[in-house]
Design a protein around this motif. Structure first.
Motif, PDB file in Angstrom:
ATOM      1  N   GLY A 137       0.010  -8.898   4.839  1.00 14.67           N
ATOM      2  CA  GLY A 137      -1.221  -8.121   4.945  1.00 14.67           C
ATOM      3  C   GLY A 137      -1.075  -6.683   4.480  1.00 14.67           C
ATOM      4  O   GLY A 137      -2.052  -5.941   4.437  1.00 14.67           O
ATOM      5  N   LEU A 138       0.136  -6.265   4.120  1.00 12.63           N
ATOM      6  CA  LEU A 138       0.339  -4.906   3.627  1.00 12.63           C
ATOM      7  C   LEU A 138      -0.042  -4.818   2.150  1.00 12.63           C
ATOM      8  O   LEU A 138       0.054  -5.813   1.425  1.00 12.63           O
ATOM      9  N   PRO A 139      -0.462  -3.636   1.700  1.00 13.05           N
ATOM     10  CA  PRO A 139      -0.725  -3.469   0.268  1.00 13.05           C
ATOM     11  C   PRO A 139       0.558  -3.757  -0.513  1.00 13.05           C
ATOM     12  O   PRO A 139       1.647  -3.329  -0.112  1.00 13.05           O
ATOM     13  N   HIS A 140       0.424  -4.476  -1.617  1.00 15.42           N
ATOM     14  CA  HIS A 140       1.599  -4.857  -2.395  1.00 15.42           C
ATOM     15  C   HIS A 140       1.221  -5.097  -3.849  1.00 15.42           C
ATOM     16  O   HIS A 140       0.045  -5.252  -4.179  1.00 15.42           O
ATOM     17  N   ARG A 141       2.241  -5.143  -4.671  1.00 17.03           N
ATOM     18  CA  ARG A 141       2.067  -5.439  -6.095  1.00 17.03           C
ATOM     19  C   ARG A 141       3.362  -6.077  -6.581  1.00 17.03           C
ATOM     20  O   ARG A 141       4.436  -5.592  -6.281  1.00 17.03           O
ATOM     21  N   MET A 200       4.960   4.951   3.086  1.00 18.93           N
ATOM     22  CA  MET A 200       6.085   4.775   2.194  1.00 18.93           C
ATOM     23  C   MET A 200       5.838   3.575   1.302  1.00 18.93           C
ATOM     24  O   MET A 200       5.122   2.654   1.681  1.00 18.93           O
ATOM     25  N   ILE A 201       6.427   3.631   0.136  1.00 12.01           N
ATOM     26  CA  ILE A 201       6.413   2.487  -0.780  1.00 12.01           C
ATOM     27  C   ILE A 201       7.856   2.061  -0.997  1.00 12.01           C
ATOM     28  O   ILE A 201       8.721   2.901  -1.252  1.00 12.01           O
ATOM     29  N   VAL A 202       8.109   0.785  -0.884  1.00 20.18           N
ATOM     30  CA  VAL A 202       9.422   0.242  -1.216  1.00 20.18           C
ATOM     31  C   VAL A 202       9.239  -0.762  -2.343  1.00 20.18           C
ATOM     32  O   VAL A 202       8.434  -1.684  -2.236  1.00 20.18           O
ATOM     33  N   ALA A 203       9.974  -0.546  -3.416  1.00 16.50           N
ATOM     34  CA  ALA A 203      10.043  -1.517  -4.507  1.00 16.50           C
ATOM     35  C   ALA A 203      11.356  -2.263  -4.315  1.00 16.50           C
ATOM     36  O   ALA A 203      12.405  -1.636  -4.153  1.00 16.50           O
ATOM     37  N   PHE A 204      11.281  -3.577  -4.288  1.00 14.77           N
ATOM     38  CA  PHE A 204      12.500  -4.336  -4.070  1.00 14.77           C
ATOM     39  C   PHE A 204      12.514  -5.615  -4.883  1.00 14.77           C
ATOM     40  O   PHE A 204      11.492  -6.138  -5.289  1.00 14.77           O
ATOM     41  N   LEU A 254       0.179   3.043  -3.939  1.00 16.32           N
ATOM     42  CA  LEU A 254       0.276   2.024  -4.989  1.00 16.32           C
ATOM     43  C   LEU A 254      -0.828   2.184  -6.019  1.00 16.32           C
ATOM     44  O   LEU A 254      -0.619   1.938  -7.204  1.00 16.32           O
ATOM     45  N   VAL A 255      -1.987   2.617  -5.574  1.00 19.84           N
ATOM     46  CA  VAL A 255      -3.125   2.794  -6.474  1.00 19.84           C
ATOM     47  C   VAL A 255      -3.171   4.223  -7.014  1.00 19.84           C
ATOM     48  O   VAL A 255      -3.320   4.441  -8.209  1.00 19.84           O
ATOM     49  N   SER A 256      -3.022   5.204  -6.130  1.00 20.36           N
ATOM     50  CA  SER A 256      -3.214   6.597  -6.536  1.00 20.36           C
ATOM     51  C   SER A 256      -2.158   7.082  -7.528  1.00 20.36           C
ATOM     52  O   SER A 256      -2.478   7.868  -8.429  1.00 20.36           O
ATOM     53  N   GLU A 271       3.646  -1.342   0.578  1.00 16.89           N
ATOM     54  CA  GLU A 271       3.338  -0.019   1.126  1.00 16.89           C
ATOM     55  C   GLU A 271       2.964  -0.119   2.596  1.00 16.89           C
ATOM     56  O   GLU A 271       2.221  -1.023   2.997  1.00 16.89           O
ATOM     57  N   GLY A 272       3.463   0.813   3.382  1.00 19.66           N
ATOM     58  CA  GLY A 272       3.127   0.874   4.799  1.00 19.66           C
ATOM     59  C   GLY A 272       4.065   1.809   5.523  1.00 19.66           C
ATOM     60  O   GLY A 272       4.762   2.622   4.907  1.00 19.66           O
ATOM     61  N   GLU A 273       4.089   1.709   6.834  1.00 19.79           N
ATOM     62  CA  GLU A 273       5.000   2.511   7.642  1.00 19.79           C
ATOM     63  C   GLU A 273       6.413   1.930   7.562  1.00 19.79           C
ATOM     64  O   GLU A 273       6.596   0.747   7.304  1.00 19.79           O
ATOM     65  N   TRP A 274       7.403   2.783   7.803  1.00 18.12           N
ATOM     66  CA  TRP A 274       8.818   2.420   7.655  1.00 18.12           C
ATOM     67  C   TRP A 274       9.146   1.078   8.305  1.00 18.12           C
ATOM     68  O   TRP A 274       9.671   0.181   7.651  1.00 18.12           O
ATOM     69  N   ASP A 275       8.876   0.955   9.604  1.00 20.95           N
ATOM     70  CA  ASP A 275       9.279  -0.250  10.333  1.00 20.95           C
ATOM     71  C   ASP A 275       8.605  -1.509   9.805  1.00 20.95           C
ATOM     72  O   ASP A 275       9.237  -2.554   9.684  1.00 20.95           O
ATOM     73  N   GLU A 276       7.312  -1.409   9.470  1.00 15.69           N
ATOM     74  CA  GLU A 276       6.622  -2.607   9.003  1.00 15.69           C
ATOM     75  C   GLU A 276       7.066  -3.006   7.601  1.00 15.69           C
ATOM     76  O   GLU A 276       7.223  -4.198   7.310  1.00 15.69           O
ATOM     77  N   VAL A 277       7.315  -2.033   6.737  1.00 13.77           N
ATOM     78  CA  VAL A 277       7.778  -2.343   5.377  1.00 13.77           C
ATOM     79  C   VAL A 277       9.180  -2.945   5.414  1.00 13.77           C
ATOM     80  O   VAL A 277       9.453  -3.960   4.775  1.00 13.77           O
TER      81      VAL A 277
END
Length: 97
Positions: free
Chosen positions: A31-35, A1-5, A84-86, A44-50
């Protein structure tokens, strides 16, 4: 999942950059992919970690501001990684062709 916040401190005046930097620091240290751009930070990551990262980013701002506003948008697509990239790469391919 991606969350924009977006996390906005309220009641601290017009200069909010240092507060926002506190939130972005939490995301970068996760450490998660981010922008980060001028309006939102995407992670970007799994629900709980994001959601944990978003919660901790909000807490970082809340620690110094009397009130905090949060705006979130989520793209939940099980099995998709590197979104995030694709997703951007797909748009760029269309622009080039």
């Amino acid at each position: 999942m991606i969350v924009a916040f977006s996390v906005t401190p309220l009641g601290v005046g017009e200069e909010v950059g240092a507060y926002v930097a506190d939130a972005v620091r939490v995301v970068r240290e996760s450490g998660l992919p981010h922008r980060t751009d001028a309006m939102f930070t995407s992670v970007e990551g799994e629900w709980d970690e994001v959601m944990d990262v978003v919660k901790r980013a909000v807490a970082a701002v809340e620690a110094r501001a009397p009130r905090v506003s949060v705006v979130m948008k989520a793209d939940i697509r099980p099995g998709v990684t590197d979104g995030l990239v694709s997703k951007v790469a797909t748009v760029e391919r269309y622009l080039e062709g």
